[in-house]
Design a protein around this motif. Structure first.
Motif, short mmCIF file in Angstrom:
data_model
loop_
_atom_site.label_atom_id
_atom_site.label_comp_id
_atom_site.label_asym_id
_atom_site.label_seq_id
_atom_site.Cartn_x
_atom_site.Cartn_y
_atom_site.Cartn_z
N SER A 124 0.85 -1.19 0.00
CA SER A 124 0.00 0.00 0.00
C SER A 124 0.89 1.24 0.00
O SER A 124 2.06 1.17 0.37
CB SER A 124 -0.90 0.00 1.24
OG SER A 124 -0.11 0.24 2.41
N PRO A 125 0.35 2.39 -0.41
CA PRO A 125 1.19 3.61 -0.41
C PRO A 125 1.83 3.90 0.95
O PRO A 125 3.03 4.18 1.02
CB PRO A 125 0.20 4.71 -0.82
CG PRO A 125 -0.83 4.01 -1.63
CD PRO A 125 -0.97 2.66 -0.99
N VAL A 126 1.04 3.82 2.02
CA VAL A 126 1.58 4.11 3.36
C VAL A 126 2.58 3.04 3.78
O VAL A 126 3.69 3.34 4.22
CB VAL A 126 0.45 4.24 4.40
CG1 VAL A 126 1.02 4.38 5.81
CG2 VAL A 126 -0.45 5.43 4.07
N VAL A 141 4.21 10.40 1.92
CA VAL A 141 3.48 9.29 1.31
C VAL A 141 2.62 9.84 0.17
O VAL A 141 1.78 10.70 0.39
CB VAL A 141 2.57 8.59 2.35
CG1 VAL A 141 1.81 7.44 1.70
CG2 VAL A 141 3.38 8.09 3.53
N GLU A 142 2.87 9.31 -1.02
CA GLU A 142 2.06 9.71 -2.18
C GLU A 142 0.80 8.86 -2.20
O GLU A 142 0.88 7.64 -2.27
CB GLU A 142 2.86 9.49 -3.48
CG GLU A 142 4.12 10.31 -3.59
CD GLU A 142 3.86 11.81 -3.63
OE1 GLU A 142 2.82 12.24 -4.18
OE2 GLU A 142 4.70 12.56 -3.09
N THR A 143 -0.35 9.51 -2.12
CA THR A 143 -1.63 8.81 -2.17
C THR A 143 -2.45 9.40 -3.31
O THR A 143 -2.12 10.49 -3.81
CB THR A 143 -2.42 8.96 -0.86
OG1 THR A 143 -2.90 10.31 -0.76
CG2 THR A 143 -1.59 8.59 0.36
N GLU A 145 -5.06 10.98 -3.12
CA GLU A 145 -5.58 12.28 -2.68
C GLU A 145 -4.49 13.33 -2.54
O GLU A 145 -4.78 14.48 -2.24
CB GLU A 145 -6.32 12.15 -1.34
CG GLU A 145 -7.62 11.35 -1.40
CD GLU A 145 -7.40 9.86 -1.37
OE1 GLU A 145 -6.49 9.38 -0.67
OE2 GLU A 145 -8.13 9.15 -2.09
N THR A 147 -0.12 14.18 -1.26
CA THR A 147 0.98 13.77 -0.39
C THR A 147 0.61 13.96 1.08
O THR A 147 0.08 15.01 1.45
CB THR A 147 2.25 14.58 -0.70
OG1 THR A 147 2.56 14.41 -2.08
CG2 THR A 147 3.42 14.12 0.13
#
Length: 157
Positions: A124-126, A141-143, A145, A147
């Motif tokens: 997962s991104p996180v 963290v790039e998500t 929605e 950073t």
């Protein structure tokens, strides 16, 4: 080559037990249903037979899925885990700098992830962003929605 599946020892045992259950109990139950449905005669209009055949397909598919997964398992050796950096198996307490609140996550393999209970995948991104970092590190963290910034407060097993 198939993707390696990372599991805790506890989850490995759970999947092995599920496979054994499907092979011994579910197959036997389904065979009995098929036998009873065949005994009713004309199979072309036999809903019980069709349902039992569908169930048989689902049972065999799950057995194949479990067998395939178990061939590619890497078990997390919890004795090798340290609290120096974040890795698969770590429990991490972070401070969400954007929301100004603390959150706790356990980083696990994708098959064990349960985000609603704080168990996130290493993919997962996180989870991926936290891997390899230490207490005190600030991680972007790039998500989808945007950073998010986390500061790692604590790492435990």
């Amino acid at each position: 080559m198939a993707k390696q599946i990372v599991l805790t020892d506890e989850s490995l045992k759970k999947y092995e037990e599920e496979l054994e259950y499907y092979k011994t109990v579910k197959r036997k139950e389904n065979a009995e249903k098929l036998k009873e449905a065949r005994a009713q005669g004309d199979l072309s209009e036999n809903a019980e037979y069709d349902a039992a055949k569908d169930e048989q397909g689902m049972i065999e598919a799950r057995i194949m899925e479990l067998e395939s997964m178990l061939k590619n398992v890497k078990v997390i050796d919890e004795s090798e885990l340290t609290n120096e950096t974040v890795h698969v198996g770590s429990k991490v307490k972070v401070h969400d700098c954007d929301l100004d609140e603390d959150e706790e996550y356990q980083i696990l393999g994708s098959k064990e992830a349960d985000p609603f209970n704080g168990k996130i995948s290493d993919e997962s991104p996180v989870g991926a962003a936290l891997l390899g970092h230490a207490v005190g590190d600030t991680v972007d963290v790039e998500t989808p929605e945007g950073t998010i910034q986390f500061k790692i407060l604590e790492i435990s097993k």
